[in-house]
Design an enzyme around this catalytic site. Structure first.
Site, PDB file in Angstrom:
ATOM      1  N   GLU A 197       0.802  -1.225   0.000  1.00  0.00           N
ATOM      2  CA  GLU A 197       0.000   0.000   0.000  1.00  0.00           C
ATOM      3  C   GLU A 197       0.831   1.269   0.000  1.00  0.00           C
ATOM      4  O   GLU A 197       0.462   2.264  -0.638  1.00  0.00           O
ATOM      5  CB  GLU A 197      -0.967   0.008   1.190  1.00  0.00           C
ATOM      6  CG  GLU A 197      -2.164  -0.919   1.042  1.00  0.00           C
ATOM      7  CD  GLU A 197      -1.904  -2.345   1.509  1.00  0.00           C
ATOM      8  OE1 GLU A 197      -0.732  -2.660   1.829  1.00  0.00           O
ATOM      9  OE2 GLU A 197      -2.854  -3.141   1.558  1.00  0.00           O
TER      10      GLU A 197
ATOM     11  N   HIS B 233     -11.277  -4.662  10.684  1.00  0.00           N
ATOM     12  CA  HIS B 233     -11.984  -4.590   9.404  1.00  0.00           C
ATOM     13  C   HIS B 233     -13.357  -3.935   9.519  1.00  0.00           C
ATOM     14  O   HIS B 233     -14.220  -4.181   8.677  1.00  0.00           O
ATOM     15  CB  HIS B 233     -12.194  -5.999   8.815  1.00  0.00           C
ATOM     16  CG  HIS B 233     -10.955  -6.675   8.323  1.00  0.00           C
ATOM     17  ND1 HIS B 233     -10.036  -7.228   9.168  1.00  0.00           N
ATOM     18  CD2 HIS B 233     -10.481  -6.896   7.064  1.00  0.00           C
ATOM     19  CE1 HIS B 233      -9.065  -7.774   8.460  1.00  0.00           C
ATOM     20  NE2 HIS B 233      -9.296  -7.583   7.187  1.00  0.00           N
TER      21      HIS B 233
HETATM   22  C1  TPP Z   1      -2.222  -4.541   4.773  1.00  0.00           C
HETATM   23  C2  TPP Z   1      -3.357  -5.295   4.209  1.00  0.00           C
HETATM   24  N1  TPP Z   1      -3.669  -5.125   2.913  1.00  0.00           N
HETATM   25  C3  TPP Z   1      -4.678  -5.814   2.355  1.00  0.00           C
HETATM   26  C4  TPP Z   1      -5.406  -6.703   3.089  1.00  0.00           C
HETATM   27  C5  TPP Z   1      -6.575  -7.465   2.447  1.00  0.00           C
HETATM   28  N2  TPP Z   1      -6.213  -8.864   2.262  1.00  0.00           N
HETATM   29  C6  TPP Z   1      -6.510  -9.807   3.156  1.00  0.00           C
HETATM   30  S1  TPP Z   1      -5.885 -11.307   2.767  1.00  0.00           S
HETATM   31  C7  TPP Z   1      -5.207 -10.686   1.344  1.00  0.00           C
HETATM   32  C8  TPP Z   1      -4.432 -11.583   0.450  1.00  0.00           C
HETATM   33  C9  TPP Z   1      -3.287 -12.173   1.175  1.00  0.00           C
HETATM   34  O1  TPP Z   1      -2.578 -12.983   0.310  1.00  0.00           O
HETATM   35  P1  TPP Z   1      -1.449 -13.923   0.871  1.00  0.00           P
HETATM   36  O2  TPP Z   1      -0.532 -13.161   1.741  1.00  0.00           O
HETATM   37  O3  TPP Z   1      -0.849 -14.629  -0.292  1.00  0.00           O
HETATM   38  O4  TPP Z   1      -2.233 -14.963   1.811  1.00  0.00           O
HETATM   39  P2  TPP Z   1      -3.350 -15.994   1.398  1.00  0.00           P
HETATM   40  O5  TPP Z   1      -4.657 -15.300   1.516  1.00  0.00           O
HETATM   41  O6  TPP Z   1      -3.069 -16.456   0.035  1.00  0.00           O
HETATM   42  O7  TPP Z   1      -3.238 -17.076   2.414  1.00  0.00           O
HETATM   43  C10 TPP Z   1      -5.468  -9.338   1.205  1.00  0.00           C
HETATM   44  C11 TPP Z   1      -5.028  -8.499   0.081  1.00  0.00           C
HETATM   45  C12 TPP Z   1      -5.073  -6.834   4.447  1.00  0.00           C
HETATM   46  N3  TPP Z   1      -5.768  -7.642   5.252  1.00  0.00           N
HETATM   47  N4  TPP Z   1      -4.042  -6.146   4.972  1.00  0.00           N
END
Ligand code: TPP
Ligand code: TPP
Ligand code: MG
Ligand code: MG
Lengths: 333, 339, 339, 333
Positions: free
Chosen positions: B65, B134
């Site tokens: 971000e 959230h």
């Molecule tokens: C700082 C932040 N940005 C965006 C999000 C929204 N978000 C939650 S899970 C996710 C994807 C995470 O991907 P990854 O780290 O690969 O984990 P996975 O869900 O695949 O286990 C996002 C973008 C968040 N929770 N925190």
């Protein structure tokens, strides 16, 4: 890995799978006919980790109760492998008073200080507190270690960089585990990450980096052992990235329209649990009677946890005002 | 004509339509953020745009971000018109330096020579048990630091007009959409936010509050999803013979102090309804304005209905207890009336 | 004995002495931050500690605020008592997620099972032309999000007692020191902050305001460096026959509402002096408390003297124009008195 | 590098040095007998870059007016090499109405949109906006490039990681320059950075990384040319780390008690300007008469800028209320 360990890990993988499958079911309760995230006994977002059991179990087997773990928004498998109280965890996910946080935290905010487990809904946020736990352990002169789990998407968050640098600089007993399940919600790794393997980034911090392909629990066990032993010895941090698969959607309700045709079928056919079972059977470490026993035990365990949660009362509205501050809580308003 | 004027849209559709219209009209406009591409935005703010404009104008980002919001600011300074999505406002802390030390301040620090025409859109709000990281609104925090306009629509009509205005504004605009107003289908959504929305482009000026209900006995000043709770309370109060005026601020920066004051001069009673934390935020600011500029008109103590300085809890009964509700608003209205 | 009780200290020395005493008394206490080691803290908060306690307990960090503040939180959860320095509060945006989504919320989100006994100390304040990214106070923003105690001493005595109390508090405490009160020598510093400080350890409870000057006609509620501006204004007002009571809040969380209200019930007039931005912050909150809980006592509109919603400018005449000054405070006092 | 370029660079280095030396002097005005950061015609913090001229000049020579640069808290050398209006920059540092920002910004907040220059007082904050400028350039189909300068301390900030990843992923025309002057305030690189060279971190982003030793302006020129040409061609970002020296303290007033005995003398003896002069003389690209002319010109240029600044009036107090928002500014209060 000896046969006892292998069978234990197998049982844990089954427990996790059963748990996630059950949770997927329960999560739909009260949500039909139209899917509503807010309805039913388990509301809110729900990120399940079926398919990612090898990561949690292959690392968790090397950890003691007094080692610390931080997990991300997708925490159940890691919590279970760390030995978090399953009844209270489930009650928490149900938002009940007997939950780990008496219903204040929920699925993304599981805290079990008994086994030094915590998680967070913010991507990349678990790296710094793991550092801190490791710093405390080192200062306290113990041989405890901390492990931070995160998704491959989290490896592009600034905290990853800052934390790996600091961990290496201070030679902290911490291990970083990246679960590469190919996607961050809908964004594939190739569209988020300038290198194909995050393990290549370890060199930027002067620490060992390993990539494990194919969701291979045996390889995870081996790499995990090496990294954790190393940390316990006082030789500093390591980074392990593990290729794994997300058998449910990003969250329950995700239509996964962004996946390629057949992509998911491939993952399903390559399910790590039957693969591990076959290995155990082939090695003669498991027979089908024992397997049956394990299945029964695991199902009962999950049923017990869910039963515990369902029996637990909902918190009282006024409880919302406590626990902002330690001690009296009267500063809450 | 009847069909034309009666087209009703959800707020999510109104937002994506507004962006679509501006993208069609101005090639400098593009969208960037996590899952804004094929997914269409987790909350539907970019539905259909990827298909229409492709990956060069609707850009999925890594979970970085600071980098992509800062990049949006840099691109705006070089003549583009970015719309960048911070998926949940709750995540602001990973990018706040780029937002408030740079995006918000550069115009001032440069003596006006650098501009960042940019919309930072973000989801806010509770009501579906997503817990402390959230579910927040946090608009008060962004209104506190100078340099950001702060827009918080309560319905689809306003959402569209305010989005188009925000995109055209030469300044950075934080555009908050409440998840519980979007009409997403998979989340409870307030039907009151689904209203008639013209197909064509139109704008609503920033800084102009909307009196969504006229009244003479009590003024409720509010914003976002709470507008509808306030109207509900007003409807119930009307039955009891209390006439409540409901002011939907629509934007916190600029703040339409004039409308607040003229309403107060009519009703002499003020209730503030705010989904943000009670202390040191929006509700305090509105009360302060009353205490500074309308004290002699106040016939009852001001009442604030807000989140009582606790993080948003997960469990349903706990969450429902802290989010301002129609009964709590009604209590406050009754209090100031009977005082 | 006369010499003992008359030992005067600068606020910087009082802070480092407080930390020293607690480090000596409790081996779990350690300090971490940029340049806190051999340099002794850019603002002298850790002077002498590195020499005395060495690099294992006074730890220089890379410029990685998210990592080291988050690490401090993690270490606190595992039984240590970190004091971590964020060099200027203006930099909070690079680490805010660790601070407010985790440090501040974990106790609540864990249902009370996880604690972060930690002091996050940070420099604030303007007056030496360091411009928009190095001159803010921002305490209102941290008071807005639940879960952080917010401490803002105005003199050396309070600084020491509040620091010791903060270190012993089981919660995360944001401890703000105003650069212009520290007595650094290389920066203008208010002599009024240099007061008698006992050598021994003592604590001042959080949440107890200090009436630094009694008065009967007007109450000024303020905090930090503005306490001294307020007292100056009160002294001038006294000459004109206006008796001003000055309330130094000392902490914003917990907030000593009782002291504010009893003062108002005596004086019936309120001026709030705040070095933070005017809108959506501390000054609004105090005014709101008055409008809610002391309306019937107010005999004049509330007046707020704060930074007028602009970033802090660099040039001397510009900066001086926006930072609340004794004349501006006096104007407000006169206004509410003559109303 | 041809002789014309070399002499131009030499002159720019002298201009920067003269500027910083003058600024160091002026900064003391009104601050004695006791040093007070707030007093005199130039108050606030002052971070001077004498010694770091080779970085600014060796990179800046390859940049056009329409290329963008972001600089950190120590910006003068980079601003000068980028062609920022010296009179208005100086007036800004004096806080006067004819300053680039009419006195609102000051030494750490110099903005000159004419030459696409900006800086920030927040460590590591210049990486993302440089990305954004590069993104705009790429989208606009131009061959413009962006360059982000930062200190070696800034390379441990999360923005470094996020920005390098994004730049590589999107193949943006941006070059990252790390000025390794050995210290971040009092903290030596070895106590902040887990690798000895940040250029090793380039591999973590799949981009070229180069380390240049010894503050060597010729090597900087070469590496800068390659990286900037590459970016202009559309071949994506590069990372260059440059060993350099900070001949003044971190800021004016810094007692530098943290330096080792003699450490600074070494840097002074290894001053890049006489070294470059010797090279030019040896190559026959410069003679001492020309050198004299250059010195005179440079001194006059600095004097002019300082004169311009001193003559400019201070802003009016009420001007503090404008420029919060574009257009009317009436929303400012
Ligand atoms: C700082 C932040 N940005 C965006 C999000 C929204 N978000 C939650 S899970 C996710 C994807 C995470 O991907 P990854 O780290 O690969 O984990 P996975 O869900 O695949 O286990 C996002 C973008 C968040 N929770 N925190
Ligand atoms: C995010 C942030 N943290 C800390 C600071 C305080 N600070 C200003 S300059 C500096 C050192 C920077 O070191 P480096 O990046 O090596 O640049 P140099 O000063 O050596 O040119 C620090 C810590 C800041 N301005 N911003
Ligand atoms: Mg993933
Ligand atoms: Mg440096």
């Amino acid at each position: 890995m000896d046969s006892k360990q292998a069978v234990f890990m197998y049982e844990q993988m089954l427990l996790i799978r059963r748990y996630e499958d059950q949770m997927a079911q329960i999560y739909t309760e009260g949500k039909s006919p139209l899917f509503s995230i807010a309805a039913g006994p388990v509301p809110g977002e729900m990120h399940l980790a079926a398919g990612q059991e090898p990561v949690a179990v292959g690392i968790g087997i090397h950890l003691r109760n007094d080692d610390a773990v931080t997990a991300p928004h997708r925490p159940h498998h890691i919590a279970i492998a760390k030995g978090v109280d399953l009844n209270r965890m489930t009650a928490e996910i149900f938002g009940r008073v007997d939950g780990l946080s008496h219903g204040k935290g929920g699925h993304m905010h599981l805290f079990d200080p008994q086994v030094h487990f915590s998680c967070s809904g913010i991507v990349g946020a678990g790296f710094p507190p793991a550092l801190g736990a490791a710093l405390a352990m080192k200062r306290q002169g113990s041989d405890r270690v901390a492990v931070a789990f995160a998704g491959e998407g989290a490896a592009n968050q600034g905290t990853f960089h800052e934390s790996l640098n600091l961990a290496s600089l201070w030679k902290l007993p911490v291990v970083f585990i990246i679960e590469d399940n190919h996607y961050a919600i809908s964004v594939p790794k190739s569209e988020s990450t300038a290198v194909s393997r995050n393990s290549e980034r370890a060199a930027a911090y002067n620490i060992p980096g390993v990539y494990i392909r194919d969701n291979d629990v045996v390889a995870i066990y081996e790499a995990g052992k090496e990294a954790i032993d190393r940390a316990r010895r006082g030789d500093g941090p390591s980074l392990i990235e593990i290729e794994t698969t997300r058998l449910y959607g990003h969250f329950q309700g995700d239509a996964e329209a962004y996946l390629a045709q057949g992509e998911k079928d491939e993952w399903r056919h390559h399910d790590p649990i039957p693969r591990f079972r076959d290995l155990l059977l082939a090695n003669g470490w498991l027979d089908s009677a024992t397997d049956q026993d394990i299945q029964t035990r695991v199902n009962a365990r999950v049923d017990e946890a869910v039963g515990f949660a369902r029996k637990s009362p909902e918190p009282m509205p006024e409880d919302a005002l406590t626990d902002v501050f330690a001690e009296t809580g009267k500063e809450a308003i | 004509m009847a069909t034309e004027t009666s087209r009703k849209l959800t707020m999510a559709r109104a937002i994506s339509e507004a962006i679509d219209l501006e993208m069609a009209a101005d090639s400098r406009v593009f969208v960037m953020g996590e899952d804004v591409g094929p997914y269409g935005g987790i909350f539907g703010s970019t539905t259909g745009l990827f298909t229409k404009y492709g990956p060069n104008r609707v850009i999925d980002t890594p979970i970085s971000e600071s980098a992509f919001i800062g990049a949006a600011a840099g691109a705006a300074a070089e003549g583009l018109r970015p719309i960048v999505e911070l998926m949940f406002v709750d995540f602001f802390g990973v990018a706040m330096d780029q937002i408030y030390n740079h995006l918000a301040k550069n115009h001032y620090m440069s003596g006006g020579s650098v501009s960042h025409p940019l919309v930072l859109m973000t989801a806010m709000g509770a009501g579906y048990n997503d817990a402390a990281q959230h579910s927040q609104t946090l608009y008060g925090l962004f209104a506190h630091v100078p340099g950001l306009k702060v827009v918080v629509p309560s319905n689809a009509y306003d959402a569209k007009g305010l989005m188009i205005q925000s995109i055209r504004d030469p300044n950075p605009v934080m555009y908050f959409f409440h998840k519980g107003l979007l009409g997403l289908g998979w989340m409870p959504s307030d039907d009151r936010a689904v209203v008639t929305v013209p197909e064509e482009s139109y704008t609503i000026p920033l800084g102009r509050a909307n009196i969504v209900r006229d009244g003479t006995d009590v003024t409720i000043v509010t914003i976002g999803a709470m507008v509808h709770r306030a109207v509900e309370a007003a409807e119930i109060a009307a039955v009891k013979g209390i006439s409540v005026e409901v002011v939907d601020l629509r934007t916190l920066v600029p703040l339409d102090t004039g409308t607040i004051l003229s309403s107060l001069k009519k009703t002499h009673r003020l209730v503030i309804v705010d989904e943000d934390y009670l202390s040191f935020g929006m509700s305090g600011e509105i009360a302060a304005i009353a205490a500074e500029q309308a004290l002699e008109y106040l016939e009852a103590p001001v009442r604030r209905v807000a989140v009582p300085n606790v993080p948003i809890p997960y469990s349903r009964p706990l969450e429902q207890a802290v989010i301002p509700s129609t009964p709590r608003i009604l209590d406050a209205v009754t209090y100031v009336t009977e005082f």
